[in-house]
Design a protein around this motif. Structure first.
Motif, PDB file in Angstrom:
ATOM      1  N   VAL A   9       0.857  -1.186   0.000  1.00  0.00           N
ATOM      2  CA  VAL A   9       0.000   0.000   0.000  1.00  0.00           C
ATOM      3  C   VAL A   9       0.893   1.237   0.000  1.00  0.00           C
ATOM      4  N   GLY A  10       0.771   2.031  -1.059  1.00  0.00           N
ATOM      5  CA  GLY A  10       1.599   3.226  -1.210  1.00  0.00           C
ATOM      6  C   GLY A  10       2.776   2.937  -2.104  1.00  0.00           C
ATOM      7  N   GLY A  59       5.308   5.158  -3.160  1.00  0.00           N
ATOM      8  CA  GLY A  59       6.380   6.147  -3.158  1.00  0.00           C
ATOM      9  C   GLY A  59       7.705   5.410  -3.318  1.00  0.00           C
ATOM     10  N   LEU A  60       8.792   6.054  -2.931  1.00  0.00           N
ATOM     11  CA  LEU A  60      10.103   5.414  -3.082  1.00  0.00           C
ATOM     12  C   LEU A  60      10.167   4.085  -2.332  1.00  0.00           C
ATOM     13  N   ALA A  61       9.714   4.088  -1.092  1.00  0.00           N
ATOM     14  CA  ALA A  61       9.817   2.883  -0.270  1.00  0.00           C
ATOM     15  C   ALA A  61       8.923   1.770  -0.811  1.00  0.00           C
ATOM     16  N   PHE A 100      -1.113  -0.686  -4.365  1.00  0.00           N
ATOM     17  CA  PHE A 100      -2.246   0.246  -4.331  1.00  0.00           C
ATOM     18  C   PHE A 100      -1.748   1.602  -3.860  1.00  0.00           C
ATOM     19  N   CYS A 101      -2.170   2.636  -4.573  1.00  0.00           N
ATOM     20  CA  CYS A 101      -1.758   3.976  -4.181  1.00  0.00           C
ATOM     21  C   CYS A 101      -2.811   4.965  -4.654  1.00  0.00           C
ATOM     22  N   PHE A 102      -3.194   5.890  -3.809  1.00  0.00           N
ATOM     23  CA  PHE A 102      -4.259   6.801  -4.228  1.00  0.00           C
ATOM     24  C   PHE A 102      -3.747   7.980  -5.042  1.00  0.00           C
ATOM     25  N   GLN A 103      -2.415   8.102  -5.217  1.00  0.00           N
ATOM     26  CA  GLN A 103      -1.927   9.186  -6.062  1.00  0.00           C
ATOM     27  C   GLN A 103      -1.246   8.651  -7.313  1.00  0.00           C
TER      28      GLN A 103
END
Ligand SMILES: Cc1cc2nc3c(=O)[nH]c(=O)nc-3n(C[C@H](O)[C@H](O)[C@H](O)COP(=O)(O)OP(=O)(O)OC[C@H]3O[C@@H](n4cnc5c(N)ncnc54)[C@H](O)[C@@H]3O)c2cc1C
Length: 73
Positions: A39-40, A42-44, A62-65
């Motif tokens: 979930v998410g 970004g870099l990580a 999954f990521c909302f952006q």
């Protein structure tokens, strides 16, 4: 219901080493049957998802952006 936080036994400085040397490993033949949801992205999250997918796990992210495809195969 009893809660078990599964904190490894022993001295604090040794806990991570002890855990690494005693944790159950995943048989390489079973990696494709294990789903991992990140979930998410970004870099990580994205780097974790890519690394796990390279190792053979079935990864979904999954990521909302997010603006692109969200499944690593
Ligand atoms: C303005 C700015 C400039 C920067 N410039 C630099 C730079 O030049 N060089 C550099 O090295 N670092 C820079 N950084 C720092 C860098 O962006 C962060 O350190 C890095 O992005 C952190 O990565 P992360 O994966 O921990 O978190 P993030 O990149 O924040 O990723 C987290 C992701 O999770 C998603 N998410 C959160 N909650 C949920 C949820 N409930 N469901 C689904 N998705 C969710 C978010 O949408 C996001 O995409 C900058 C940061 C900012 C704010």
């Amino acid at each position: 219901m009893a809660l078990n936080n599964r904190i490894p036994a022993g001295e604090l400085a040794q806990k991570w080493s002890t855990y690494k040397s005693t944790c159950k490993l995943v048989n390489p033949a079973n990696k494709r049957s294990i789903d991992i949801i990140v979930v998410g992205t970004g870099l990580a999250g994205a780097s974790a998802a890519a690394s796990l997918a390279e190792l053979g796990y079935n990864v979904k992210t999954f990521c909302f952006q997010d603006s692109g495809p969200t499944t690593c195969k």
